[in-house]
Motif scaffolding. Structure first.
Motif, mmCIF file in Angstrom:
data_model
loop_
_atom_site.group_PDB
_atom_site.id
_atom_site.type_symbol
_atom_site.label_atom_id
_atom_site.label_comp_id
_atom_site.label_asym_id
_atom_site.label_seq_id
_atom_site.Cartn_x
_atom_site.Cartn_y
_atom_site.Cartn_z
ATOM 1 N N LEU A 37 32.695 38.709 -40.816
ATOM 2 C CA LEU A 37 31.536 39.267 -41.307
ATOM 3 C C LEU A 37 30.290 38.985 -40.361
ATOM 4 O O LEU A 37 29.947 37.783 -40.493
ATOM 5 N N LYS A 38 30.015 39.985 -39.438
ATOM 6 C CA LYS A 38 28.936 39.268 -38.538
ATOM 7 C C LYS A 38 27.383 40.220 -38.583
ATOM 8 O O LYS A 38 27.289 40.870 -37.748
ATOM 9 N N LEU A 39 27.068 40.347 -39.981
ATOM 10 C CA LEU A 39 25.713 41.646 -40.203
ATOM 11 C C LEU A 39 24.501 40.626 -39.434
ATOM 12 O O LEU A 39 24.417 39.640 -39.944
ATOM 13 N N SER A 40 23.885 41.302 -38.741
ATOM 14 C CA SER A 40 22.684 40.895 -38.455
ATOM 15 C C SER A 40 21.504 41.016 -39.276
ATOM 16 O O SER A 40 20.378 40.585 -39.042
ATOM 17 N N ILE A 41 21.684 42.017 -40.305
ATOM 18 C CA ILE A 41 20.751 42.412 -41.095
ATOM 19 C C ILE A 41 21.059 42.261 -42.535
ATOM 20 O O ILE A 41 22.276 42.005 -42.754
ATOM 21 N N PRO A 42 20.487 42.072 -43.596
ATOM 22 C CA PRO A 42 20.764 41.989 -44.917
ATOM 23 C C PRO A 42 21.899 43.183 -45.246
ATOM 24 O O PRO A 42 21.663 44.224 -44.898
ATOM 25 N N LEU A 43 22.733 42.838 -46.058
ATOM 26 C CA LEU A 43 23.809 43.733 -46.509
ATOM 27 C C LEU A 43 23.283 44.929 -47.199
ATOM 28 O O LEU A 43 23.599 46.013 -46.792
ATOM 29 N N ASP A 44 22.192 44.804 -48.167
ATOM 30 C CA ASP A 44 21.673 46.079 -48.728
ATOM 31 C C ASP A 44 20.788 46.734 -47.407
ATOM 32 O O ASP A 44 21.141 48.254 -47.842
ATOM 33 N N GLU A 45 20.325 46.247 -46.610
ATOM 34 C CA GLU A 45 19.685 47.310 -45.446
ATOM 35 C C GLU A 45 20.960 47.893 -44.735
ATOM 36 O O GLU A 45 20.775 49.255 -44.574
ATOM 37 N N HIS A 46 21.944 47.339 -44.441
ATOM 38 C CA HIS A 46 22.998 48.182 -43.734
ATOM 39 C C HIS A 46 23.829 48.990 -44.435
ATOM 40 O O HIS A 46 24.070 50.276 -44.333
#
Length: 787
Positions: A37-46
């Motif tokens: 998992l390589k999210l650059s923004i918080p999960l809720d925003e995504h």
């Protein structure tokens, strides 16, 4: 995807210091069997951004899907009218125009022994102050323009919500002369009645014993009415149709049938369009400054939000329901609304965002062209006309629009120039107090809706008949039908994707504790829609062992970590109940739900409601997909997965597990109460009518299912309520009364031991005493001591 349990057990037995990052130790990251998992923004925003993209795409595609809801028959005008009968009935239902109108004695002139009803006059007509009956306890009030000569037709003229009837006829300033349409009609021998619309002011939006708000009057009524399956739009359409009832009554008295029309500007244009579509008695409809593509309705004021409208009824489809009668679309200027009123002294800011702009000519034209083929196939293209007033930016009331409207009324234009009307106020007239009239009209709608609220529990009992279910077997014969009805009518379903969407699970390690390890998880639900959260795995799992799971749900503006950590301010509410449960040996999954980001998530509701969807239309599939993945893990016992949520997570507890049967129990903490009253009561401080959560309202919940009925849908699975005496969500009395219904329902089926309520002396928080015992009992788990 499964991975070897022996590998997992080996990994979990390695002693880790608290909160050591995965990079410092040679440990599996991501979780075996998953991608990084390589999210650059918080999960809720995504997550919220993805749902937003999905909802906007669905809105954009809705015009192409609407034809599936129509089965036009163009064989004859009569066949056409019959073929759209069901569509018209559904339309009236979704705008809340469903209550029986009362028969009245006609338009009642407002006068006294000293003062007459005529407030102004000219040689061609007199202007009377009038009112007329609409619904039981609701009237309409405004002006009647009565010709002095022969009457050629009868028309309901609807001003914009920012205009009073007196402004619409030039007796008060504020409306351009060309837009004073009622004068042009009355001068041609047409009887015109002008109702007062509920305004966009905020003076009365509140209660003296609670507080006042900056919500426009239309929004304040909308909120409570929406919860009861009614709408400020539907109420005002009923006022128009009640006027048409009186026109029909006059025709019978006079022994003739005169043509009837409706015309409106701005908000009045909306009502004119909807009224013309709703009632076949209206021969000619003139819509000024409203008609356009409606896929951006979520940007307009919330009082234009109509549940499920765009699944079937764009402006083009509504106009098509006017066929074979006449419909005039005038593109013109209307009062612009830049947002709700700014809060004044003594008002709290709680209004929803929303703007009204002048329709773009290309949008008006594109929507007109979608409606035109229906009229063409009936051979009546002349009956649908589009007029641009100064390229769509001039005032309403252009000569061409007037001529086309009169054509629809079968009135020939007199080529002789009709001089401008000059109204002369009379000296012995009753004094019309427009402010007092607005307050009276507002109060009547409020009181009518409150009476619906007061009767709604009896309606639900009659529909659900809970007393007849004296055994689980009897209940299960009806449970799925009721479950599906509530899902469709209250929550709304997402369509199934055309192709199966792989789970595509991605994880990353985010927690290392002595007793457990935590992974952030994200997986796919539908294109653009993801689910995610944090999975907590006990370190003492043995090879081949399968353990129960508790899904621990955060509340409004929360994150999964709020339910885990003990050192931040979220602890006061959550008491790190996820961590407490995993320390007792259970597997815990803390989902991220999309109610985070204030307007960023609240507008999801606005973008979804027109397509018969709500936030829970996304949340339920998120949980279904999450359970699909959890059930495939080698250390999870898929037969023992329960749910426990606080606050908005408690709201989730009565809206997800009842429809996701794999959940073996549900615990609603800090939320359970008389939810319909909490959303529709206009005189109680607990009510969301007063507050900023404008996404909270659910269409017709008062007549579909309150919290008791939603909880019935858990049966025969266990259900529990956790309630702090000092919880500000609702008073104990509301909670106790609503839960008593649930208790009775379970008990009379012989399963009273499967439901309970725990009261504790505390605020809006997890208590974790009786609920933990409930969890261990119903998961058949012998808890391990917390360290």
């Amino acid at each position: 995807m499964r991975f070897p349990s022996s590998l997992l057990a080996l990994l979990l037995l390695v002693p880790f210091p608290s909160f050591v990052t995965a990079q410092t130790l040679n440990l599996p990251d991501p979780l075996p069997g998953t991608a990084p998992l390589k999210l650059s923004i918080p999960l809720d925003e995504h997550m919220v951004a993805g749902i937003d993209a999905y909802a906007l795409r669905a809105l954009a595609e809705s015009p192409q899907l609407r034809p599936q809801k129509w089965n036009y028959d163009f064989a004859s005008h009569a066949a056409f009218i019959e073929s759209i009968k069901d569509n018209r009935a559904r339309f009236k239902k979704i705008i809340g125009a469903v209550d029986p109108r009362v028969s009245g004695p006609g338009f009642e002139l407002l006068s006294t022994t000293e003062k007459a009803s005529v407030i102004a006059e000219c040689p061609e007509f007199k202007v009377h102050a009038v009112h007329w009956r609409v619904l039981d306890g609701m009237t309409a009030a405004g002006l009647l323009l009565q010709p002095t000569g022969d009457i050629q037709a009868r028309v309901v003229a609807l001003p914009d919500a920012d205009w009073t009837p007196e402004m619409f006829v030039g007796l008060k300033p504020g409306v351009p002369k060309s837009a004073q349409i009622p004068l042009a009609l009355a001068a041609r021998g047409i009887q015109v009645v002008i109702p007062t619309l509920i305004s966009r002011d905020a003076e009365h939006s509140g209660h003296s014993e609670v507080f006042f708000t900056n919500q426009p009057h239309r929004e304040f009524i909308y909120r409570m009415a929406f919860e009861m399956g009614r709408h400020v739009i539907g109420y005002e359409v009923q006022k128009v149709l009640a006027a048409v009832d009186q026109f029909e009554r006059l025709d019978k008295q006079e022994g003739r049938i005169l043509p009837v029309g409706v015309v409106g500007v701005g908000e009045g244009g909306l009502l004119a369009l909807f009224s013309g579509a709703a009632d076949y008695r209206i021969q000619s409809t003139w819509v000024a400054g409203y008609f356009q593509q409606r896929e951006q309705v979520w940007q307009e004021p919330i009082y234009r939000n109509v549940w499920s409208q765009l699944t079937e009824f764009g402006d083009a489809e509504i106009a098509a329901m006017i066929a074979p009668r006449s419909c005039v679309i005038e593109a013109c200027a209307v009062p612009v609304v830049k947002g709700p009123p700014a809060p004044q002294k003594g008002q709290r800011a709680s209004a929803a965002p929303g703007v009204i702009e002048i329709g773009k000519p290309e949008s008006v034209k594109a929507e007109f062209e979608r409606a035109l083929p229906v009229f063409e196939q009936l051979g009546l293209q002349r009956n649908l006309s589009l007029v641009f007033s100064v390229e769509g930016t001039g005032s309403a009331g252009s000569g061409k629009a007037l001529a086309d409207f009169l054509f629809g009324l079968r009135i020939r234009q007199n080529r002789k120039m009709i001089p401008p009307v000059v109204l002369k106020p009379t000296t012995d007239a009753i004094q019309v107090d427009a402010a007092a009239r607005q307050e009276q009209q507002f109060n009547e709608m409020n009181e009518f809706t409150q009476e619906l609220l007061n009767r709604s529990a009896r309606y639900r009992d009659a529909e659900w008949q809970p007393g007849k279910y004296t055994s689980v077997a009897l209940w299960e014969k009806d449970a799925d039908r009721l479950r599906n009805e509530v899902y469709d009518e209250l929550i709304g379903r997402l369509p199934s994707p055309e192709q199966a969407v792989p789970l595509n699970v991605k994880t990353r390690k985010v927690l290392e504790e002595d007793q457990y390890v935590g992974y952030e998880v994200m997986l796919d639900v539908q294109p653009d829609i993801v689910a995610g959260g944090i999975l907590l795995i006990p370190r003492d799992l043995k090879p081949g062992e399968r353990r129960p799971v508790v899904v621990c749900q955060h509340g409004l503006e929360g994150t999964p970590m709020d339910t885990i950590q003990a050192e931040d301010r979220a602890y006061a509410a959550y008491k790190n109940f996820s961590a407490q449960l995993v320390k007792r040996g259970l597997i815990v999954y803390a989902p991220q739900n999309p109610y985070k980001g204030r307007d960023r998530f609240r507008t999801l509701q606005r973008k979804s409601n027109p397509l018969q969807r709500s936030l829970y239309s996304y949340i339920i599939p998120q949980h279904e997909r999450t359970l699909e993945w959890l059930s495939a893990l080698p250390f999870v016992d898929e037969q023992r997965i329960g749910f426990y949520g606080l606050s908005y997570g408690g709201k989730t507890a009565v809206r997800v597990p009842p429809f996701v049967k794999q959940y073996v129990f549900s615990i609603c903490s800090g939320d359970f109460n008389e939810w319909v009253r909490k959303n529709a009561d206009s005189a109680h401080r607990y009510s969301y009518v007063f507050h900023g959560e404008y996404e909270i309202f659910e269409w017709n919940m008062g007549h579909v299912a309150n919290y008791a009925e939603l909880s019935y849908l858990m049966a025969p699975r266990p259900f529990m309520v956790e309630r702090g005496h000092n919880d500000g969500v609702a008073p104990d009395e509301w909670v106790a009364a609503e839960y008593a219904k649930v208790r009775r329902f379970y008990t009379q089926m012989g399963i009273g031991d499967r439901t309970e309520i725990e009261y504790f002396d505390g605020p809006h928080t997890i208590n974790g005493q009786g609920t933990f015992d409930f969890i261990f009992r119903h998961l058949d788990w012998k808890q391990m001591p917390s360290k």
